[in-house]
Write an enzyme that holds these catalytic residues in place. Structure first.
Site, short mmCIF file in Angstrom:
data_model
loop_
_atom_site.label_atom_id
_atom_site.label_comp_id
_atom_site.label_asym_id
_atom_site.label_seq_id
_atom_site.Cartn_x
_atom_site.Cartn_y
_atom_site.Cartn_z
N PRO A 241 31.22 41.58 45.58
CG PRO A 241 30.33 40.63 47.63
CD PRO A 241 31.53 41.65 47.29
CG MET A 242 28.03 43.95 42.92
SD MET A 242 28.11 45.21 41.74
CE MET A 242 29.61 44.55 40.75
CD GLN B 272 28.86 37.56 49.61
OE1 GLN B 272 27.83 37.74 49.03
NE2 GLN B 272 29.69 38.53 50.16
CB CYS C 292 22.31 39.51 50.62
SG CYS C 292 21.15 39.50 49.26
#
Length: 339
Positions: free
Chosen positions: A26-27, A83, A113
């Site tokens: 995930p980005m 997410q 994060c």
């Protein structure tokens, strides 16, 4: 390459079978439906699982239209994990329900994060400093969804609070079906080297699949980290922006086959296809920035890439971006003549 072949295998995530243990990380601002679809198409079946960019539980539960749109995915992306992030127990649980209702295969909880806007509100890596709250969130999600729940963490907040192993045990105890570990602290952001010894230690302790993340720049790095850490899989993030073929390349290298860089024609195809995928969900004026950014990454290793990127940055629409890339990569004429 017998050893390499054994490193790439299916991954069972709480009953969801990913065809390989190679996962698109995930980005934020990157792994939307369009980009995930692009990587899926460029790497094919070598890509085992895709994970969405993190989605705010506040935005979802308050029915923010832009946030709800982030739940979008294509059937061709499956298996797909969505997410979510946040700090409120009830909102996180309701957001997880919404992820399941949207049809996702897996719900992933963001505990890694480092962005200030996230940690200030108690989410992301801040949850690693609040194990009681994190435990309550995971229990609430587990009670309210039937799809597998996974968790992504960092090594800790800073070098004085390296509590990843404790948080990993907590996640497993609360019913997580898989854990992803990025071996950097929140304070380190993306500097320094990722700690893959930590991934190995957590893998040795946990009864659930553990996958590692960080510094996976190419096929050799991926296979070396898998072999050295004993991890059940890897998450590849930033390298996939430059090289959406990387999952297929890893699979080929593991099978003992030669790995060639993408051809100019393949790079042009990827830019053109990304434009099409963006246009399916965004208006032209909204997607040009995304197209410019990814296109610049896709051509950055090519001869004369600085001039190509400058021309892309001046492009006014998607068609012009594709034309610039095609002209620069498929022609022997100087860029000034084709851009």
């Amino acid at each position: 390459m017998a050893r390499g072949s054994s490193l790439i295998r299916t991954l069972d995530i709480g009953g969801v079978l990913a065809p390989t243990n190679l996962v698109l990380s995930p980005m934020s601002g990157v792994t939307d439906c369009a980009f995930r679809s692009l990587v899926r198409e460029m790497s094919g079946p070598a890509l085992g699982l895709v994970v969405s960019e993190f989605i705010s539980s506040e935005g979802l539960t308050r029915a923010n239209p832009k946030t709800l749109a982030m739940l979008r995915f294509k059937e061709s992306e499956r298996p797909v994990s969505i997410q979510i992030f946040g700090a409120d127990v009830d909102r996180m649980a309701r957001a997880a329900e919404m992820v399941e209702e949207a049809g996702a295969d897996i719900v992933d909880v963001n505990c890694g994060c480092p962005a200030p806007k996230v940690v200030r509100r108690g989410g992301g890596a801040e949850l690693m400093r609040q194990p009681g709250r994190l435990g309550a969130i995971l229990r609430a999600i587990k009670r309210r969804v039937s799809v597998p729940m996974t968790v992504k963490i960092r090594s800790g907040w800073d070098d004085d609070s390296l509590n990843a192993l404790d948080i990993a045990r907590l996640a497993a105890d609360e019913g997580a079906s898989m854990l992803a570990v990025h071996g950097r602290t929140r304070r380190a952001l993306y500097t320094g080297q990722a700690d893959w010894d930590l991934v190995a230690r957590i893998k040795a302790e946990l009864p659930i699949p553990v996958i590692g993340s960080g510094d996976l720049s190419g096929p050799d790095a991926v296979l070396s980290r898998l072999a050295e850490s004993g991890a059940d899989g890897v998450m590849i993030g930033r390298a996939a922006i430059d090289n959406p073929w990387i999952f297929a390349q890893v699979s080929r290298r593991a099978a003992g086959l030669a790995v060639e860089p993408p051809t100019p024609a393949q790079r042009v195809e990827s830019v053109s296809r990304f434009r099409e995928l963006l246009a399916e969900t965004l208006e032209k004026r909204a997607y040009i920035g995304r197209l410019r950014g990814v296109s610049c990454r896709l051509v950055k290793t090519m001869p004369g890439s600085a001039s190509i990127r400058q021309a892309i940055g001046r492009a006014v629409d998607g068609a012009e971006v594709v034309d610039i890339v095609r002209g620069a990569l498929m022609s022997e004429r100087p860029l000034a003549e084709v851009a």
